[in-house]
Design an enzyme around this catalytic site. Sequence first.
Site, PDB file in Angstrom:
ATOM      1  N   SER A 118     -41.307  25.711  -0.883  1.00  0.00           N
ATOM      2  CA  SER A 118     -41.739  26.007  -2.253  1.00  0.00           C
ATOM      3  C   SER A 118     -41.040  25.104  -3.246  1.00  0.00           C
ATOM      4  O   SER A 118     -41.492  24.974  -4.374  1.00  0.00           O
ATOM      5  CB  SER A 118     -41.341  27.429  -2.667  1.00  0.00           C
ATOM      6  OG  SER A 118     -41.524  28.341  -1.677  1.00  0.00           O
ATOM      7  N   HIS A 139     -48.155  23.041   0.689  1.00  0.00           N
ATOM      8  CA  HIS A 139     -47.661  24.272   0.057  1.00  0.00           C
ATOM      9  C   HIS A 139     -48.809  25.274   0.002  1.00  0.00           C
ATOM     10  O   HIS A 139     -49.639  25.238  -0.911  1.00  0.00           O
ATOM     11  CB  HIS A 139     -47.108  23.933  -1.331  1.00  0.00           C
ATOM     12  CG  HIS A 139     -46.475  25.075  -2.037  1.00  0.00           C
ATOM     13  ND1 HIS A 139     -46.439  25.181  -3.411  1.00  0.00           N
ATOM     14  CD2 HIS A 139     -45.842  26.192  -1.571  1.00  0.00           C
ATOM     15  CE1 HIS A 139     -45.815  26.302  -3.752  1.00  0.00           C
ATOM     16  NE2 HIS A 139     -45.451  26.925  -2.651  1.00  0.00           N
ATOM     17  N   GLU A 151     -51.407  23.176  -2.110  1.00  0.00           N
ATOM     18  CA  GLU A 151     -50.849  22.104  -2.935  1.00  0.00           C
ATOM     19  C   GLU A 151     -50.284  21.066  -1.954  1.00  0.00           C
ATOM     20  O   GLU A 151     -49.475  21.405  -1.093  1.00  0.00           O
ATOM     21  CB  GLU A 151     -49.742  22.712  -3.807  1.00  0.00           C
ATOM     22  CG  GLU A 151     -49.242  21.831  -4.907  1.00  0.00           C
ATOM     23  CD  GLU A 151     -48.171  22.531  -5.772  1.00  0.00           C
ATOM     24  OE1 GLU A 151     -47.517  23.493  -5.313  1.00  0.00           O
ATOM     25  OE2 GLU A 151     -47.985  22.096  -6.911  1.00  0.00           O
ATOM     26  N   ASN A 189     -45.120  25.795  -9.026  1.00  0.00           N
ATOM     27  CA  ASN A 189     -43.909  26.523  -9.421  1.00  0.00           C
ATOM     28  C   ASN A 189     -43.273  25.975 -10.694  1.00  0.00           C
ATOM     29  O   ASN A 189     -42.562  26.696 -11.386  1.00  0.00           O
ATOM     30  CB  ASN A 189     -42.897  26.529  -8.277  1.00  0.00           C
ATOM     31  CG  ASN A 189     -43.294  27.554  -7.238  1.00  0.00           C
ATOM     32  OD1 ASN A 189     -43.774  28.635  -7.582  1.00  0.00           O
ATOM     33  ND2 ASN A 189     -43.139  27.217  -5.966  1.00  0.00           N
TER      34      ASN A 189
HETATM   35  P1  NAI Z   1     -39.787  34.466   5.961  1.00  0.00           P
HETATM   36  O1  NAI Z   1     -38.358  34.777   5.736  1.00  0.00           O
HETATM   37  O2  NAI Z   1     -40.809  35.547   5.875  1.00  0.00           O
HETATM   38  O3  NAI Z   1     -39.971  33.758   7.412  1.00  0.00           O
HETATM   39  C1  NAI Z   1     -39.155  32.717   7.847  1.00  0.00           C
HETATM   40  C2  NAI Z   1     -39.167  32.701   9.371  1.00  0.00           C
HETATM   41  O4  NAI Z   1     -38.453  31.545   9.806  1.00  0.00           O
HETATM   42  C3  NAI Z   1     -38.494  33.920  10.003  1.00  0.00           C
HETATM   43  O5  NAI Z   1     -39.395  34.579  10.886  1.00  0.00           O
HETATM   44  C4  NAI Z   1     -37.309  33.315  10.763  1.00  0.00           C
HETATM   45  O6  NAI Z   1     -37.039  33.985  11.990  1.00  0.00           O
HETATM   46  C5  NAI Z   1     -37.807  31.899  11.017  1.00  0.00           C
HETATM   47  N1  NAI Z   1     -36.712  30.966  11.292  1.00  0.00           N
HETATM   48  C6  NAI Z   1     -35.519  30.867  10.648  1.00  0.00           C
HETATM   49  N2  NAI Z   1     -34.779  29.888  11.226  1.00  0.00           N
HETATM   50  C7  NAI Z   1     -35.538  29.367  12.218  1.00  0.00           C
HETATM   51  C8  NAI Z   1     -35.318  28.337  13.178  1.00  0.00           C
HETATM   52  N3  NAI Z   1     -34.166  27.643  13.209  1.00  0.00           N
HETATM   53  N4  NAI Z   1     -36.305  28.062  14.068  1.00  0.00           N
HETATM   54  C9  NAI Z   1     -37.464  28.749  14.038  1.00  0.00           C
HETATM   55  N5  NAI Z   1     -37.721  29.750  13.173  1.00  0.00           N
HETATM   56  C10 NAI Z   1     -36.777  30.051  12.265  1.00  0.00           C
HETATM   57  O7  NAI Z   1     -40.145  33.271   4.944  1.00  0.00           O
HETATM   58  P2  NAI Z   1     -41.540  32.945   4.237  1.00  0.00           P
HETATM   59  O8  NAI Z   1     -41.667  33.730   2.986  1.00  0.00           O
HETATM   60  O9  NAI Z   1     -42.625  32.953   5.259  1.00  0.00           O
HETATM   61  O10 NAI Z   1     -41.261  31.436   3.762  1.00  0.00           O
HETATM   62  C11 NAI Z   1     -41.333  30.353   4.663  1.00  0.00           C
HETATM   63  C12 NAI Z   1     -41.456  29.069   3.850  1.00  0.00           C
HETATM   64  O11 NAI Z   1     -42.637  29.130   3.043  1.00  0.00           O
HETATM   65  C13 NAI Z   1     -40.290  28.841   2.877  1.00  0.00           C
HETATM   66  O12 NAI Z   1     -40.034  27.456   2.796  1.00  0.00           O
HETATM   67  C14 NAI Z   1     -40.849  29.351   1.546  1.00  0.00           C
HETATM   68  O13 NAI Z   1     -40.246  28.756   0.427  1.00  0.00           O
HETATM   69  C15 NAI Z   1     -42.314  28.923   1.677  1.00  0.00           C
HETATM   70  N6  NAI Z   1     -43.264  29.664   0.843  1.00  0.00           N
HETATM   71  C16 NAI Z   1     -43.172  31.039   0.713  1.00  0.00           C
HETATM   72  C17 NAI Z   1     -44.094  31.719  -0.073  1.00  0.00           C
HETATM   73  C18 NAI Z   1     -44.031  33.218  -0.197  1.00  0.00           C
HETATM   74  O14 NAI Z   1     -44.756  33.782  -1.076  1.00  0.00           O
HETATM   75  N7  NAI Z   1     -43.260  33.923   0.611  1.00  0.00           N
HETATM   76  C19 NAI Z   1     -45.181  31.011  -0.779  1.00  0.00           C
HETATM   77  C20 NAI Z   1     -45.238  29.604  -0.501  1.00  0.00           C
HETATM   78  C21 NAI Z   1     -44.294  28.962   0.262  1.00  0.00           C
END
Ligand code: NAI
Length: 295
Positions: A118, A139, A151, A189
């Site tokens: 993000s 994104h 994006e 953002n």
């Molecule tokens: P989340 O916390 O729900 O999921 C992250 C996942 O990554 C977890 O399941 C975790 O176990 C896994 N993980 C962590 N370290 C790891 C590793 N070394 N190897 C493999 N898996 C690993 O996070 P979320 O919300 O899905 O965000 C993911 C990305 O998407 C971030 O960069 C965030 O900024 C971006 N993003 C999030 C949005 C949102 O609304 N939540 C919107 C747009 C982008």
Amino acid sequence: MNNIAVIGAGTMGNGIAHVFAQHGFKVFFVDISIAALEDGMVKIAKNIDRQVKKGEVTPEQKQVILAAITTFTDIAEGVKNADLVIEAVTENPSVKISVLQTIDQRAPVACIIASNTSSISITKLAATTNRADKFIGMHFMNPVPVMTLVEVISGYATSQATLAKIVAVISEIHKVALKSNDYPGFVANRILMPMINEAIYTLFEGVAGVEEIDGIMKLGMAHPMGPLQLADFIGLDVCLSILKVLHEGFGNPKYAPCPLLVNMVQAGDKGVKSGKGFYDYSQGNKELIVAVKRN
Ligand code: NAI
């Protein structure tokens, strides 16, 4: 492109895996946590059930979509036959860099690597790999199966060929690619977060309450959700970290996160995911918190 590896099975990863599988791609779904992968597959199945109810997908297609997804806990195994890897792990630069280095070492030479970050600089992430020309930002918006926009962020070294391939694959999953260069917050953002921060300042300074601020923006601007509720939905910790990136990246005090946001995150009130933010979600629905402490 046929084979897509999605790294990270959280909120975004499961949506991304879902849409690619739904549009005929083979998906390698990777997370270090087996529980996250299991949970991700349950969420995908539930979201397809919703699409079945709406008549967008048949029950037979549901099985085909689920069968197109294979899970892995080892990144090297998950990316070895990928044409495109989409990294969607935790928004933490050191976690992302270590995951990206493994992907870079193990994915085929021609494979494109995309990050769903993000706020972290695409140029900075790309520079930690040996294929900055084949590195790009994708994104996706939350919830991925519902939102049309992706994006697309070109880093300093992203090639035109990589950009063209990514724009093409986004149309194959029936989404719209809109392009941005790589500067703090990209476009979405950079515009959204100052609005959310200003809404929090408006509350902090006692100009109006939560209900009034969200109601004015919903009814007055035709926003589907008020900015405080949206902040709860995104995660207050996520909002804070994006504001810090904007503040640091531009060096402009207008992006300074509101002290109320900082306090709420420090207190563990992160919005929907922690059960409480500007609203209380602990009973499974959204209840207004009338008195918000301003100290
Ligand atoms: P989340 O916390 O729900 O999921 C992250 C996942 O990554 C977890 O399941 C975790 O176990 C896994 N993980 C962590 N370290 C790891 C590793 N070394 N190897 C493999 N898996 C690993 O996070 P979320 O919300 O899905 O965000 C993911 C990305 O998407 C971030 O960069 C965030 O900024 C971006 N993003 C999030 C949005 C949102 O609304 N939540 C919107 C747009 C982008």
